[in-house]
Write a protein that holds these residues in place. Structure first.
Motif, short mmCIF file in Angstrom:
data_model
loop_
_atom_site.label_atom_id
_atom_site.label_comp_id
_atom_site.label_asym_id
_atom_site.label_seq_id
_atom_site.Cartn_x
_atom_site.Cartn_y
_atom_site.Cartn_z
N SER A 7 26.77 15.46 24.48
CA SER A 7 27.15 14.15 23.99
C SER A 7 27.56 14.23 22.51
O SER A 7 28.56 13.66 22.11
N VAL A 8 26.77 14.92 21.70
CA VAL A 8 27.10 15.09 20.29
C VAL A 8 28.39 15.88 20.15
O VAL A 8 29.28 15.50 19.40
N ARG A 9 28.52 16.96 20.92
CA ARG A 9 29.74 17.78 20.85
C ARG A 9 30.96 16.95 21.24
O ARG A 9 31.99 17.01 20.58
N ASP A 10 30.85 16.18 22.32
CA ASP A 10 31.97 15.35 22.75
C ASP A 10 32.36 14.35 21.66
O ASP A 10 33.55 14.12 21.42
N ARG A 11 31.37 13.78 21.02
CA ARG A 11 31.65 12.81 19.96
C ARG A 11 32.29 13.48 18.75
O ARG A 11 33.19 12.92 18.14
N VAL A 12 31.83 14.67 18.40
CA VAL A 12 32.43 15.41 17.29
C VAL A 12 33.88 15.77 17.64
O VAL A 12 34.78 15.62 16.80
N LEU A 13 34.11 16.24 18.85
CA LEU A 13 35.47 16.55 19.28
C LEU A 13 36.36 15.31 19.19
O LEU A 13 37.51 15.40 18.74
#
Length: 89
Positions: A7-13
């Motif tokens: 979830s954090v990675r998706d948001r950063v992307l």
């Protein structure tokens, strides 16, 4: 190895892609992609920092605003997880 929160990675992307789109930069971004290598300059990094703070509803402490933490999606993700604290990863 640290657990990665998709979830954090998706948001950063999402945030990185929005900065790229804002600058009409077409690039295939991956967690290990170096942000300067795909075309982000120092002003883009400031915009990225502000968007990260808005997306995650946090204020990054001055010592965390380093070139090392803004190298890639992965380094941003680790920094954000550290700021959000236990239970987020």
């Amino acid at each position: 190895m640290q657990y990665v929160n998709p979830s954090v990675r998706d948001r950063v992307l999402f945030v990185v892609r929005s900065v790229l789109e804002q600058n009409a930069i077409k690039a295939d971004i991956h967690p290990e992609s170096r942000l300067v290598d795909i075309g982000l300059d120092s002003m883009d990094m400031v915009a990225l920092m502000l968007k990260v703070e808005a997306e995650f509803d946090l204020i990054l402490p001055q010592p965390e605003i380093t070139p090392e933490n803004f190298q890639s999606v992965r380094t941003l993700e680790v920094m954000i997880l550290n700021q959000l604290g236990p239970g987020t990863g």
